[in-house]
Write an enzyme that holds these catalytic residues in place. Sequence first.
Site, PDB file in Angstrom:
ATOM      1  N   ASN A 195       0.829  -1.210   0.000  1.00  0.00           N
ATOM      2  CA  ASN A 195       0.000   0.000   0.000  1.00  0.00           C
ATOM      3  C   ASN A 195       0.860   1.255   0.000  1.00  0.00           C
ATOM      4  O   ASN A 195       0.477   2.279  -0.550  1.00  0.00           O
ATOM      5  CB  ASN A 195      -0.900   0.002   1.235  1.00  0.00           C
ATOM      6  CG  ASN A 195      -1.983  -1.049   1.128  1.00  0.00           C
ATOM      7  OD1 ASN A 195      -2.880  -0.927   0.307  1.00  0.00           O
ATOM      8  ND2 ASN A 195      -1.878  -2.098   1.909  1.00  0.00           N
ATOM      9  N   HIS A 225      10.757   0.703   5.556  1.00  0.00           N
ATOM     10  CA  HIS A 225      10.536   1.371   4.263  1.00  0.00           C
ATOM     11  C   HIS A 225      11.522   2.523   4.122  1.00  0.00           C
ATOM     12  O   HIS A 225      11.560   3.410   4.987  1.00  0.00           O
ATOM     13  CB  HIS A 225       9.119   1.945   4.178  1.00  0.00           C
ATOM     14  CG  HIS A 225       8.039   0.924   4.335  1.00  0.00           C
ATOM     15  ND1 HIS A 225       7.825  -0.081   3.414  1.00  0.00           N
ATOM     16  CD2 HIS A 225       7.123   0.740   5.301  1.00  0.00           C
ATOM     17  CE1 HIS A 225       6.809  -0.829   3.814  1.00  0.00           C
ATOM     18  NE2 HIS A 225       6.372  -0.353   4.956  1.00  0.00           N
TER      19      HIS A 225
HETATM   20  N1  LIG Z   1      -2.358   2.248   3.760  1.00  0.00           N
HETATM   21  C1  LIG Z   1      -1.488   1.552   4.484  1.00  0.00           C
HETATM   22  O1  LIG Z   1      -0.380   2.007   4.784  1.00  0.00           O
HETATM   23  C2  LIG Z   1      -1.842   0.172   4.933  1.00  0.00           C
HETATM   24  C3  LIG Z   1      -1.040  -0.484   5.870  1.00  0.00           C
HETATM   25  C4  LIG Z   1      -1.409  -1.755   6.282  1.00  0.00           C
HETATM   26  C5  LIG Z   1      -2.521  -2.374   5.738  1.00  0.00           C
HETATM   27  N2  LIG Z   1      -3.264  -1.727   4.805  1.00  0.00           N
HETATM   28  C6  LIG Z   1      -4.446  -2.367   4.192  1.00  0.00           C
HETATM   29  O2  LIG Z   1      -5.579  -2.133   5.010  1.00  0.00           O
HETATM   30  C7  LIG Z   1      -6.489  -3.242   4.899  1.00  0.00           C
HETATM   31  C8  LIG Z   1      -6.841  -3.765   6.306  1.00  0.00           C
HETATM   32  O3  LIG Z   1      -5.665  -4.221   6.940  1.00  0.00           O
HETATM   33  P1  LIG Z   1      -5.758  -5.104   8.273  1.00  0.00           P
HETATM   34  O4  LIG Z   1      -4.378  -5.297   8.758  1.00  0.00           O
HETATM   35  O5  LIG Z   1      -6.787  -4.537   9.176  1.00  0.00           O
HETATM   36  O6  LIG Z   1      -6.307  -6.484   7.673  1.00  0.00           O
HETATM   37  P2  LIG Z   1      -7.063  -7.657   8.460  1.00  0.00           P
HETATM   38  O7  LIG Z   1      -6.937  -8.851   7.590  1.00  0.00           O
HETATM   39  O8  LIG Z   1      -6.605  -7.730   9.871  1.00  0.00           O
HETATM   40  O9  LIG Z   1      -8.595  -7.172   8.481  1.00  0.00           O
HETATM   41  C9  LIG Z   1      -9.351  -7.005   7.327  1.00  0.00           C
HETATM   42  C10 LIG Z   1     -10.806  -7.264   7.676  1.00  0.00           C
HETATM   43  O10 LIG Z   1     -11.611  -6.860   6.570  1.00  0.00           O
HETATM   44  C11 LIG Z   1     -12.606  -7.839   6.335  1.00  0.00           C
HETATM   45  N3  LIG Z   1     -13.025  -7.738   4.941  1.00  0.00           N
HETATM   46  C12 LIG Z   1     -12.383  -8.159   3.822  1.00  0.00           C
HETATM   47  N4  LIG Z   1     -13.082  -7.827   2.713  1.00  0.00           N
HETATM   48  C13 LIG Z   1     -14.187  -7.165   3.140  1.00  0.00           C
HETATM   49  C14 LIG Z   1     -15.284  -6.558   2.485  1.00  0.00           C
HETATM   50  N5  LIG Z   1     -15.401  -6.555   1.155  1.00  0.00           N
HETATM   51  N6  LIG Z   1     -16.250  -5.972   3.230  1.00  0.00           N
HETATM   52  C15 LIG Z   1     -16.163  -5.963   4.583  1.00  0.00           C
HETATM   53  N7  LIG Z   1     -15.127  -6.509   5.273  1.00  0.00           N
HETATM   54  C16 LIG Z   1     -14.160  -7.097   4.555  1.00  0.00           C
HETATM   55  C17 LIG Z   1     -11.971  -9.159   6.718  1.00  0.00           C
HETATM   56  O11 LIG Z   1     -12.931 -10.140   7.029  1.00  0.00           O
HETATM   57  C18 LIG Z   1     -11.141  -8.734   7.934  1.00  0.00           C
HETATM   58  O12 LIG Z   1     -11.871  -8.839   9.139  1.00  0.00           O
HETATM   59  C19 LIG Z   1      -5.787  -4.298   4.034  1.00  0.00           C
HETATM   60  O13 LIG Z   1      -6.261  -4.224   2.706  1.00  0.00           O
HETATM   61  C20 LIG Z   1      -4.324  -3.891   4.092  1.00  0.00           C
HETATM   62  O14 LIG Z   1      -3.621  -4.256   2.911  1.00  0.00           O
HETATM   63  C21 LIG Z   1      -2.959  -0.470   4.422  1.00  0.00           C
END
Ligand SMILES: NC(=O)c1ccc[n+]([C@@H]2O[C@H](COP(=O)([O-])OP(=O)(O)OC[C@H]3O[C@@H](n4cnc5c(N)ncnc54)[C@H](O)[C@@H]3O)[C@@H](O)[C@H]2O)c1
Length: 274
Positions: A195, A225
Site C-alpha cells: 500500500n 521502508h
Molecule cells: N495504507 C497503508 O499504509 C496500509 C497499511 C497496512 C494495511 N493496509 C491495508 O488495510 C487493509 C486492512 O488491513 P488489516 O491489517 O486490518 O487487515 P485484516 O486482515 O486484519 O482485516 C481485514 C478485515 O476486513 C474484512 N473484509 C475483507 N473484505 C471485506 C469486504 N469486502 N467488506 C467488509 N469486510 C471485509 C476481513 O474479514 C477482515 O476482518 C488491508 O487491505 C491492508 O492491505 C494499508
Amino acid sequence: MVKMLKIGIVGCGAIGGSLAKIIKRDFAGRAFVAAVYDIADGKAADLSKRLCGSGRLAAGTLKQLIARSDLVIEAASAAHSREIARQALGARKDIMIMSVGGIVSHAAELRRLAQKNGSRVFIPSGAIAGIDGLKASGGVTVKKVILTTRKHPRSFAGVRYIQDKKIDLEAVTKDTVLFSGSAKDATVLFPQNINVAAVLSLAGIGAAKTEVRIIASPDTRNNIHEIEIESSAGKIFTRTENVLHPENPKTSYLAVLSAAAALRQIIEPVRVGT
Ligand SMILES: NC(=O)c1ccc[n+]([C@@H]2O[C@H](COP(=O)([O-])OP(=O)(O)OC[C@H]3O[C@@H](n4cnc5c(N)ncnc54)[C@H](O)[C@@H]3O)[C@@H](O)[C@H]2O)c1
C-alpha cells in the site's frame, strides 16, 4: 453546537478494530463510531460488543453502514476498496481508503465521482514518512522516487507471485530481492504488502514512474521502508522502521496511527504540515 462526525468502519480486522478503539478514546465529543461492517460472520458484532457492550453498531450490509455514516473508513481489502469507495461516494459520503493498492489505478474515477457528489476521498500516508516533502516537491520537477521495502519473509506468505515464482520463503537465509520494478507492477503483484507504494505513487509521479524494490529480509523484525526522492528542490531520504501490528504481521502499527492522524486533520480547525 459542533456536529459530531458519524464514522462507519468497513473491515473489523487489525486496522479497523484498533482505529475504532482510538476513535472512542481520543475523539469523544467530535466523532464517534456509528457503524461497523465485516464480510466475515460475527466480526462486526464482536467489535461492536467491545465498543459499546452490545451488537447494535454492527451493520448487516455495506449499504446500511454507508447510510449510517458521514465518513466511511475502508480497512477491508485491496480487492474491494474500489467498490466500497464507489458506493460511499455514490451516496454522497466521504471515504478514507486504507487498501490503497486497490484504487491506485482508479484514482481519476474516484476523483470524478467525489467532485460530482461533493464528497471527499482521504488517503492517509500509512506506514511511511516523507509524503509531506514529496507533495511539496510537486511544485517543482520530481526526477525520481524510489521505495525500498524490507520485510520478514513470513510477511509474504500467501502472495500469488511468490508461489508462481516457486520462491521458498522458509529457505530465505539472507536479504533477497523479491521484486524490482515499477510501483504499477508492485501494487498488482503484492496488493496486501505494498500500500505504501500506492500512496507514494498518488502523492508523487504516478505508479508507472515510481520505482520499487521489495526485499525479504530474515533478520528484519520490523517492516522497513526507505524512500529516496530527487527533485529540483533537493534530495529527501526517509527510513521508517515499523513495529508490526500484534494482530496482523503484514500491517505496520504506524498505518493505524496515520489514519487516526488523518482523521484528526479532518476534525480539527488547525492543520499542521502539508
Ligand atoms: N495504507 C497503508 O499504509 C496500509 C497499511 C497496512 C494495511 N493496509 C491495508 O488495510 C487493509 C486492512 O488491513 P488489516 O491489517 O486490518 O487487515 P485484516 O486482515 O486484519 O482485516 C481485514 C478485515 O476486513 C474484512 N473484509 C475483507 N473484505 C471485506 C469486504 N469486502 N467488506 C467488509 N469486510 C471485509 C476481513 O474479514 C477482515 O476482518 C488491508 O487491505 C491492508 O492491505 C494499508
